[in-house]
Design a protein around this motif. Structure first.
Motif, mmCIF file in Angstrom:
data_model
loop_
_atom_site.group_PDB
_atom_site.id
_atom_site.type_symbol
_atom_site.label_atom_id
_atom_site.label_comp_id
_atom_site.label_asym_id
_atom_site.label_seq_id
_atom_site.Cartn_x
_atom_site.Cartn_y
_atom_site.Cartn_z
ATOM 1 N N GLU A 156 64.889 73.520 41.687
ATOM 2 C CA GLU A 156 66.321 73.310 41.887
ATOM 3 C C GLU A 156 66.598 72.100 42.762
ATOM 4 N N THR A 159 65.629 68.927 40.878
ATOM 5 C CA THR A 159 66.624 68.661 39.842
ATOM 6 C C THR A 159 67.905 68.116 40.444
ATOM 7 N N SER A 301 62.642 68.909 33.627
ATOM 8 C CA SER A 301 63.729 68.303 34.400
ATOM 9 C C SER A 301 63.463 66.828 34.671
ATOM 10 N N SER A 305 65.574 63.420 33.306
ATOM 11 C CA SER A 305 66.056 62.397 34.240
ATOM 12 C C SER A 305 65.486 61.025 33.887
#
Length: 692
Positions: A156, A159, A301, A305
């Motif tokens: 988390e 990310t 993730s 990105s």
């Protein structure tokens, strides 16, 4: 029938077990506490929980003090007292007891409060039990849950950090952050991007972990990143032996790092590999299912990105290329001036917009400076900007006045198939005299920096933005005239340099004035300093900047500039223009040539009035440079160009331009929009020449 079935079974003699046996086998005992007498009976199982022999306990609760630490006893007494007072029927608590070997052990008690008919408590019946295993299991479960939460939080937090990454370098910086490896629990990190059939290593950490020869590797080579790119599947290396056996070419170079396990993850976006990520560990062996799932989620993730960053960089390169193609390729050298221009794209959003600058060389030693901003930040805004810049340059080069240039540019923009409008400031500067004519179309005011470094805002009366002025029928653009002394600097910029979210425009102008006042005196360094402030601040708007400084050394102060309008059929105006020319010639130290200059000017004026339907504008001014010259200009509204021709013996016309050609050192014709300007020049002595 059921009884016959049960009796037929072979059951133990002590079946079913007595409750005391059940409690004892589960390390649970019972107590019965008579509140009236204060006696508390404890069975043998309860005494075993406290590690007490029968003769060590005679029925008084205070006899448990040897086993219950004072702090725990105080807490239990308070809890029981509160239950008795508030009418509770039950209570329960965990507390620690001290074993015979001095260690502490967790125990649990639960009691039932019996009350009489009036509600007064008189007896407590309950149990005590060894809670060591229970709390141990709970602690292990909490630790597992905490570890799972930590792993999830890594994904988390990573990310969240990657959400702000706009470039590939931003993604690398997030992974190489000082806490990046710590949060991931890894000793070392490597990341490579797929480029033309090879893997380009773009990140490695820590610094001493780079393996020579691995900056570029082929996808078919025996390396873990190559393998995960080929197979599109993660590779979890469980031990040192697994690493050494699977990748013998790589292992000797990283064994010094103390690696015990590793996880290599393919970075997949839109079903194709764009790179690979490797996490190397030195304090663990193997990976649980939860750990593998978390790492796979982390790789996904990072891949998203990275793809977003690579697409952004592609768009940025395209946008910057388009922007540079729309802006002038070079700024011309302007005699008598220093010029600095800058463009900075927005830090947020698409890196393309409608801001532009331009410098236009004009006849007579004049120069046009333009700064503008088309509404929007997209390729359409850039396309409109490019067309508008070229059109405005063409109108200015035709010789139109600044107000006409702006009005015609507004009409052009209105005719385009677009809903965009534009703000603009156009400055026409005569560097010989320092006179600047400014026209503003919905743009912010310019500024002037003086030779002592002070800076002031120039209030310029403005018109509506380009495009809107036509729509609202307000095509009048007033002209503001200022004088720029040698060494002074005119500053033109777009609002991205001064506007900030939530701040007033006047505050931004004051901030800009302060930056200019304290900035370096060198023009290029000053432009760089202003752009550095924009880069540090960031923002949602791009910035265009134009600085024009009048050079005092190259262009000495001119003698002046006089102008007069001569209407058709107005003899007085024609006579007044002749007197103006003669007075100007005498005032500027050329009285010896006054007759010649007046005669040539009269021929030009007469020619304009005879061959056109409108009036003419006569201008006399001094040009300075290598030689001091007086220039006479006659501007009219006819596009027909004059021709030098021979007059016959009986001809009454045709000799005018022959006289001008004989008297002047030079003459010519310049296009001025729908009209023209005929000019001639004369050498005149320097005003300090004693022979004059």
């Amino acid at each position: 029938m059921a009884d016959r079935g049960v009796s037929a079974l072979s059951l133990p003699d002590d079946w079913p077990a007595h409750p005391d046996l059940s409690l004892s086998l589960n390390r649970m005992g019972s107590f019965d506490w008579d509140l009236g007498s204060g006696l508390m009976h404890m069975d043998q199982a309860a005494l075993d929980v406290f590690e007490l022999a029968r003769d060590e306990y005679l029925g008084r609760p205070e006899e448990l003090a040897a086993r219950v630490p004072t702090a725990e006893a105080t807490r239990l007494d308070a809890m029981v007292s509160e239950a008795l007072k508030n009418g509770s029927t039950t209570y329960g608590a965990y507390f620690r007891i001290r074993c015979r070997d001095g260690s502490l052990r967790w125990t649990h008690t639960q009691g039932f409060v019996r009350r009489d008919s009036s509600g007064r408590p008189h007896r407590i019946i309950g149990i005590v039990r060894d809670a060591t295993q229970e709390l141990s299991d709970a602690t292990a479960r909490l630790e597992r849950d905490d570890a799972r939460r930590r792993r999830t939080s890594v994904v988390e937090s990573t990310t969240a950090a990657l959400a702000h990454a706009r470039t590939v370098q931003d993604v690398i910086d997030v992974l190489n952050d000082s806490h990046g490896l710590e949060n991931l629990g890894a000793t070392s990190l490597v990341m490579g991007l797929v480029e033309s059939g090879r893997i380009h290593l773009v990140a490695e950490g820590p610094e001493d972990s780079f393996v020579p020869g691995t900056r570029y590797t082929r996808i078919d080579e025996q390396y873990p990143m190559s393998e995960v790119v080929r197979t599109l599947a993660p590779r979890f290396i469980e031990s040192r032996e697994d690493f050494a056996g699977s990748y013998p070419r790589l292992w000797p170079h990283i064994s010094r790092l103390g690696i015990t396990s590793a996880a290599y993850l393919p970075l997949i976006a839109q079903a194709r590999p764009i790179g690979a990520l490797g996490l190397l560990y030195s304090d663990r062996v193997g990976f649980t299912a939860d750990e593998r799932n978390v790492l796979i989620a982390l790789g996904s993730s990072i891949a998203q990105s990275l793809q977003r960053a690579m697409l952004y960089e592609q768009d940025k390169d395209l946008a910057q290329g388009l922007q540079q193609a729309m802006l002038p390729r070079r700024i011309p050298a302007v005699p008598g001036a220093q010029i600095a221009v800058r463009y900075r794209s927005a830090r947020l959003g698409r890196d393309i917009g409608g801001d532009w600058y331009d410098v236009i060389l004009l006849p007579g030693g004049r120069v046009g400076a333009v700064i503008g901003d088309v509404q929007g930040h997209d390729t359409h805004a850039a396309a409109v900007m490019g067309q508008l810049r070229i059109v405005l340059r063409a109108y200015a080069a035709e010789g139109h006045s600044p107000a006409t240039v702006m009005a015609r540019a507004s009409g052009f923009l209105h005719e385009l198939d677009t809903e965009r409008f534009a703000t603009c400031t156009y400055a026409e500067a005569d560097l010989t005299t320092g006179v600047i004519q400014l026209v503003r179309a919905g743009h912010i005011d310019p500024m002037v920096r003086h030779t002592d470094g002070s800076c002031r805002r120039v209030s310029v009366e403005g018109g509506l933005p380009l495009g809107l002025s036509v729509e609202f029928g307000r095509l009048d653009y007033p002209v503001t005239t200022i004088e720029l002394d040698p060494g002074q600097t005119l500053l033109l910029c777009t609002d991205g340099l001064v506007e900030q979210p939530g701040a007033d425009l006047d505050d931004g102008m004051q901030m800009l004035a302060a930056l200019v006042r304290t900035g370096p005196s060198d023009l290029q360094q000053l432009a760089d300093r202003l752009c550095e402030v924009v880069d540090e601040r960031g923002g949602e708007d791009d910035v265009a900047l134009l600085l024009l400084r009048r050079r005092g050394v190259d262009v000495p102060q001119g003698g002046g500039r006089l102008q007069q309008h001569v209407a058709q059929n107005d003899p007085e105006a024609l006579s007044s223009a002749r007197h103006m020319i003669r007075a100007a010639v005498r005032a500027w130290g050329a009285q010896d040539r006054a007759d010649e200059i007046e005669l040539a000017a009269d021929e030009l004026m007469t020619n304009a009035l005879m061959h056109t339907d409108g009036g003419a504008v006569v201008t006399a001014r001094v040009l300075t440079g290598d030689r001091r010259r007086l220039r006479v200009e006659v501007e009219d509204t006819s596009s027909a160009l004059p021709r030098r021709r021979e007059a016959g013996e009986s001809g009454v016309s045709g000799r005018g331009l022959m006289l001008v050609d004989l008297l002047a050192v030079g003459w010519g014709v310049e296009s001025r929009g729908s009209g023209k300007c005929v000019w001639c020049e004369f050498d005149i002595p320097d005003r300090f020449d004693r022979r004059a």
